[in-house]
Design a protein around this motif. Structure first.
Motif, mmCIF file in Angstrom:
data_model
loop_
_atom_site.group_PDB
_atom_site.id
_atom_site.type_symbol
_atom_site.label_atom_id
_atom_site.label_comp_id
_atom_site.label_asym_id
_atom_site.label_seq_id
_atom_site.Cartn_x
_atom_site.Cartn_y
_atom_site.Cartn_z
ATOM 1 N N GLY A 18 0.824 -1.214 0.000
ATOM 2 C CA GLY A 18 0.000 0.000 0.000
ATOM 3 C C GLY A 18 0.857 1.263 0.000
ATOM 4 N N ALA A 19 1.886 1.295 -0.822
ATOM 5 C CA ALA A 19 2.791 2.449 -0.991
ATOM 6 C C ALA A 19 3.709 2.674 0.206
ATOM 7 C CB ALA A 19 2.028 3.737 -1.311
ATOM 8 N N LEU A 20 3.631 1.822 1.233
ATOM 9 C CA LEU A 20 4.531 1.964 2.379
ATOM 10 C C LEU A 20 5.582 0.857 2.363
ATOM 11 C CD1 LEU A 20 2.096 2.845 5.298
ATOM 12 C CD2 LEU A 20 3.740 4.358 4.176
ATOM 13 N N PRO A 21 6.815 1.205 2.725
ATOM 14 C CA PRO A 21 7.858 0.185 2.759
ATOM 15 C C PRO A 21 7.686 -0.703 3.995
ATOM 16 C CG PRO A 21 8.721 2.247 3.602
ATOM 17 C CD PRO A 21 7.308 2.522 3.174
ATOM 18 N N ALA A 22 8.050 -1.958 3.880
ATOM 19 C CA ALA A 22 7.960 -2.880 5.017
ATOM 20 C C ALA A 22 9.084 -3.900 4.918
ATOM 21 C CB ALA A 22 6.601 -3.580 5.019
ATOM 22 N N ILE A 23 9.528 -4.388 6.075
ATOM 23 C CA ILE A 23 10.568 -5.409 6.131
ATOM 24 C C ILE A 23 10.062 -6.539 7.021
ATOM 25 C CG2 ILE A 23 12.943 -5.949 6.841
ATOM 26 C CD1 ILE A 23 13.628 -2.997 6.573
#
Lengths: 143, 143
Positions: free
Chosen positions: A32-37
């Motif tokens: 959703g357009a947000l970076p995640a790890i």
């Protein structure tokens, strides 16, 4: 040996070897357009990275056709030592009938319980690695 | 306790506590339209994440005003246990005269040698965490 600000830049072969030796790595994706790890336990087979996830999850959607980052590291803070490897490549869901699956069925059991029938494969197109070196150590190694 | 596919979802307080207890985390950034993950040693001060990097590096450019992901974890593969915390927020370079710097000067020495005079701060706007739980353990905890 190239050293940049206390970090030795590893060769691609050294980086691949470290990547192949790891068990838990982290995948960097966009949700959703947000970076995640997220951490995953993985195996390398024939130079590609494989891990399992839940079918229909955000992870499955985000790793099907996207360019992702994958990182593995090992640090000993008390000794101020450690290394990290970064791989970048396109991720895709693997067909359950793929010939590589036999190897993975025996060696890639997720740490967590629960159903993770989807198998994701990352084919790295870029691999780099770095290792912490301290000056006396670096001098010894070049003698 | 919410358990999803073998993972207990942690509360925000639990996640912040684990984040504050860590020393090495990984930042997920975008460099030249490609995703990348790099380990950094960090400290939490007043709920924000701080780490040092080289001035003028790709990292400095990528973390000045961008939304970034930051991940910390700890896994014991042999015991099939572990946890991870993900924080998402805007990163910015910190003015060297900021009052928080006194704390950081004494407690945030990078593991690697070399010059890292730039200080990056991530103010998390989203924090989530998960811990591996196995069935018998989960049952015991709810009794």
């Amino acid at each position: 040996m190239i050293v940049d600000e206390g970090l030795e830049l590893l060769t691609e072969d050294e980086s691949r070897e470290l990547l192949a030796s790891g068990e838990v790595g982290r995948i960097g994706i966009t949700i959703g357009a947000l970076p995640a790890i997220f951490p995953v336990n993985y195996r390398m087979v024939d130079g590609a990275i494989f891990f399992r996830t839940s079918e229909g999850s955000k992870m499955t959607a985000a790793t099907n056709g996207s360019v992702v980052a994958f990182e593995v590291d090992d640090y000993q803070v008390a000794e101020r030592s450690g290394w990290s490897v970064l791989a970048i490549g396109t991720a895709h869901l693997v067909d359950a009938a793929a010939p590589k699956l036999d190897v993975l069925n025996t060696s890639l059991a997720p740490l967590a319980d629960g159903r993770r029938p989807a198998l994701v494969c990352i084919e790295p197109t870029f691999i780099s690695g770095r290792r912490i070196v301290h000056e006396p150590h670096a001098i010894n190694r070049t003698l």
